[in-house]
Design an enzyme around this catalytic site. Sequence first.
Site: not given
Length: 357
Positions: A215-216
Amino acid sequence: MKKLLPLILLTPLLISCSSKKDFEYKEEYVKDTNGFDILVGQFAHNIENIWGLREVLIAGPKDYVKYTDQYQTRSHINFDAGSITIETISPVEPTERLHKAIVDTLLMGDDPGSINLYSDSNDIQISKEPFLYGQVLDNSGESIRWEWRARHFADYLIQNKLQKRQSGLHVIWSVTIQLVPNHLDKRAHKYLPIVRKASIKYGIDESLILAIMQTESSFNPYAVSHSDALGLMQVMQHTAGKDVFRMQGKPGHPSRSYLFDPENNIDAGTAYLSILQNTYLGEIKNITSRRYAVITAYNGGAGSVLRVFSNDKKKAAQKINSMEPGDVYETLTNKHPSAESRRYLIKVNKAQKNYRR
């Protein structure tokens, strides 16, 4: 990250924290952040002067962007879209400039500390184990490890895939390469040994670490953000990084070069998850409810998570403990003041389910 960004949108916000705890005013932090702000602003200004306002493109968490040839040539890897675009506005030998940039990009190593993304220096070192090995196939369907194969593929691309477009006064020559369909899994696999080591060391589920990384940064070790979060898990030096160093008995905060090392970055990001889980949110009893809180806090801070339930930290924990995990999830994804944090919990939770399978 949008591909075309007006210069005014490129200024980092000093209180913007993706993946870190609530912002706390510290003079040295503000000075460092101001310095980074100036660096990015000057860099963007150089690009705007050469490419034009509508063509400003800068590296982000999921976008590797490297300029060379006095800012006239650039390589852009979009890790979300799974594509590589090499472009040049050089009026002199544009195909030769493209050819070199293609080879350099295909063969670059996986040491983010060796490449300055905020300059036009040609500091890309060709590696015997390219970062993109296995993520790109040439025109004959082969992975690219050696320079001769990269050169042959660059020849093929320029002869068969060369594109031209007009932007303002510039003619932009480019080629686009698609990554293999499972490029995300290929990158994730590279870091599994480090993830497993950190998981055991800090007692954090492997699936959560991988979901946070996806996600990052989409497993982009070169990841940077406009708030100067760094690396695979987008760790900030002065917030999460400082907390981790304090927990580990180290003075100060991690350096940029420290956080650009993949093993250090995963260790620090996982250590911060453990701080959230065991300290800041440790009074939440239900494991699932606490996981939802930890995920949200990694993006927007533990304090903002607790304030969703009460301004008093103890009362907030008590209220969460009185709720079913599903209700905690619904509350955080609907009532957290930050839309980014609300979306973040949804994304990470979904990704974690996939890694648990």
